[in-house]
Motif scaffolding. Structure first.
Motif, short mmCIF file in Angstrom:
data_model
loop_
_atom_site.label_atom_id
_atom_site.label_comp_id
_atom_site.label_asym_id
_atom_site.label_seq_id
_atom_site.Cartn_x
_atom_site.Cartn_y
_atom_site.Cartn_z
N ALA A 21 0.83 -1.20 0.00
CA ALA A 21 0.00 0.00 0.00
C ALA A 21 0.87 1.26 0.00
N SER A 22 1.93 1.25 0.80
CA SER A 22 2.84 2.40 0.83
C SER A 22 3.58 2.54 -0.50
N ARG A 23 3.91 1.41 -1.09
CA ARG A 23 4.61 1.46 -2.38
C ARG A 23 3.74 2.14 -3.45
N LYS A 24 2.47 1.76 -3.49
CA LYS A 24 1.57 2.35 -4.49
C LYS A 24 1.31 3.83 -4.19
N ALA A 25 1.06 4.14 -2.92
CA ALA A 25 0.78 5.53 -2.56
C ALA A 25 1.99 6.42 -2.79
N GLY A 26 3.18 5.90 -2.46
CA GLY A 26 4.40 6.67 -2.67
C GLY A 26 4.67 6.92 -4.14
N SER A 27 4.36 5.93 -4.97
CA SER A 27 4.59 6.08 -6.41
C SER A 27 3.75 7.22 -6.98
#
Length: 467
Positions: A21-27
């Motif tokens: 979830a953090s990976r997608k939001a950070g992207s």
């Protein structure tokens, strides 16, 4: 270009994300749109203001020499999506270099970090405030662990006297009670082994064999603790570590350029444990950093896989000398090449030597060179191309499938561990190989090989994470 001037890649940044979830939001935040006032100076700090749902933009700053993060958002994840987005923006060239200095709010946090780092080193050098009180506390705890080990010995004797077949019908209650007694005895290592014993009955076909093996290892650890004063120093340190008696790192400090080989988390109901494997370019040593977080929270320490960390480590005693403490960091840079690889035979010899020093070792870190992932009759394996032998003319269904000691099969191959067989990283490994030999770093043990990172010959400077 200095180390501080080398930009990370987007893959290295995303490898820091605590979850998908953090990976997608950070992207989504890795673009210029939501950011203002972003900059970077010679101290390797990156900062910026990110527009959010509130009236005030979030203040985000990253010390890339750690890396370490700070953000005014309410997220409890490290790094948060804003820190990931800022690093992605920097990786893509969207953050101007050469700023005269960080803004006040960022400089305040950076100065606090420098002050805490200096205080921690001074405190470590000073030692305990009251050595006599520390000695008495250590003696009291050792006495409690001894009582716990003696009780566990009686429990194991009762189990074997009643027969292993009774373990499946007895349920988990007795194991949980025994584990709780070990926690009361301040022996978390013994408590963990008891919980593992309780998970074995009925878990797989042939579980009584595995239960007997693990009981034997637990009995060995009990007896080793009860006789620790007669053991050689390194083995005694390993025993203390295995029962859960923590000790500060006391080995000589070592500064090196450490290649970040792999990073992954494991969790139970109480704790999240992060394991970071490093390889020293000059020393040739492999080191393990452990970082812990509360259940459901990612540990704070995170390093981009494939980068090189200029740092000082201090090793702990026992456990083969792998575990180390990160004492001081000087910078991160891009990597150039994988560590030297071993043949499968040499890798197993290294595992065997490590077992001699730590009989409770589950796996040992190795880098295998020239191996090819391939299907076998019962799953995937890594075949060592340097040890290729003619295939047996005996039909597959009549061959002896029993692996040789250490899991190595007669044709120079090692099976992948059960966890690796079902992980998505397996397909990344197969695609990277394309049927050809590659270099793979992972953990080899009696349950097979778990690949953690790989390099292909055409791009040896690119570390591909497999976990």
């Amino acid at each position: 270009m200095t180390d501080q001037g080398v930009r990370w890649t987007a893959e290295q940044v995303l490898a820091l994300a605590p979850d998908d979830a953090s990976r997608k939001a950070g992207s989504k935040l890795g673009v210029a749109g939501p950011w203002s006032g972003a900059g970077r100076d010679g101290s390797a700090a990156v900062w910026g203001l990110c527009e959010g749902s509130g009236r005030t933009p979030y203040r985000t700053v990253v010390d890339t020499t750690g890396p370490a993060y700070a953000c005014s958002c309410p997220s409890r994840k490290f790094p948060c999506k804003h820190a990931l987005g800022l690093l992605l923006l920097w990786a893509g060239g969207g953050v101007p270099d050469g700023a005269a200095g960080a803004p006040d709010w960022a400089e305040e946090w950076l100065a606090g970090r420098r002050e805490r780092a200096g205080g921690a080193r001074a405190g470590a050098a000073a030692g305990p405030a009251d050595p006599e009180a520390a000695r008495r506390r250590a003696e009291r705890r050792a006495a409690r662990i001894t009582a716990g080990a003696e009780e566990l010995e009686r429990r194991l004797a009762d189990l074997l006297r009643g027969g292993l077949a009774s373990a499946e019908s007895a349920g988990s209650g007795l194991w949980e009670e025994t584990a709780a007694r070990m926690v009361d005895a301040q022996a978390p290592g013994l408590a963990g082994r008891v919980r593992e014993l309780g998970a074995i009955p009925g878990s797989v076909a042939g579980w009584p064999v595995r239960l007997l093996e693990e009981c034997a290892l637990t009995h060995l650890l009990d007896r080793a603790w009860l006789s620790a004063d007669r053991l050689p120093g390194p083995l005694a340190a390993t025993v203390r570590s295995r029962v859960g008696l923590s000790a500060p790192p006391e080995g000589p400090e070592l500064r090196d350029r450490w290649l970040v080989l792999a990073q992954y988390d494991s969790a139970d109901s109480r704790l999240t444990t992060r394991r970071i494997w490093l390889h020293g370019r000059t020393s040739g040593r492999t080191a393990l950093l452990l970082s812990f977080g509360a259940a459901g929270r990612a540990p704070e320490l995170a390093l981009p896989v494939g980068s090189e960390l200029d740092a000082v480590l201090r090793p702990y005693e026992g456990g083969g000398g792998l575990r180390a403490e990160l004492v001081e960091r000087f910078g991160l840079s891009s990597s150039a090449a994988p560590p030297p690889g071993l043949s499968l035979t040499d890798a197993l010899a290294a595992y065997g030597r490590a077992l001699r020093e730590d009989p409770w070792l589950d796996a040992w870190p190795v880098t295998l060179a020239g191996v090819v992932p391939a299907r076998s009759d019962d799953g995937w394996q890594l075949t060592d191309t340097s040890a290729a032998e003619p295939r047996s003319p005996v039909p597959p269904h009549t061959r002896d499938r029993t692996p040789a000691p250490g899991g190595v099969r007669p044709n120079g191959a090692v099976p992948l561990s059960r966890g690796a067989q079902g992980h998505s990283g397996l397909w990344r490994l197969v695609a990277l190989s394309g049927g050809g030999p590659i270099t793979v770093f992972g953990e080899i043990g009696h349950r097979g090989f778990t690949p953690l990172a790989a390099w292909e010959p055409e791009a040896p400077g690119e570390t591909v994470p497999l976990v």
